[in-house]
Design a protein around this motif. Sequence first.
Motif: not given
Length: 176
Positions: A107-132
Amino acid sequence: MAKAPKKKTEHEEAEALAKKKAKADKKLMEVVEEEEEEEEEDDEDSDDDEDEDDEDDEDSDEEEDSASNDDSSDDDDDEDGPKKKKSKKAKKEVAPKPAKAKKKVGKVIPIKLVWGVFSNSNQRVAVYAHNQKKDALEKAKLLQTEKKATFYVQPVKEPMSADEVETKRPGSSGKK
């Protein structure tokens, strides 16, 4: 001066290749025919052996008597060395290639692109939509000044939820 050797034309090369191929095919056919003849002889011998089994029981007494007389001649054969049997070439049977199983299309799963803010230890701190993207960069700068650590922005691919898929499809109203 020595003459330069003539270069073969493509036509002459093709003819030479065809002749070589014909010779190889002829040799192969001869080998196959010989093997078939040997197989036929083996089959006939095995059929004869079954018929002779009954006769062997009756003739076994006679053979034992003659074998005792021939013992002296057998010793001579041992001195010469064992007789070599004719070696048979094993014919490689070409098995048909099995049909490749068709891969089931998942089954084809659609994928979206978002911007992630990461710390130095590669932990995602925040997520923003592609246009942000600007908002994501501002958040990374703010966190760096507050926590005095390194933060960076990176694009992330995430699977879309069913609701997002319905709203993104062309021609759909977004309502069910």
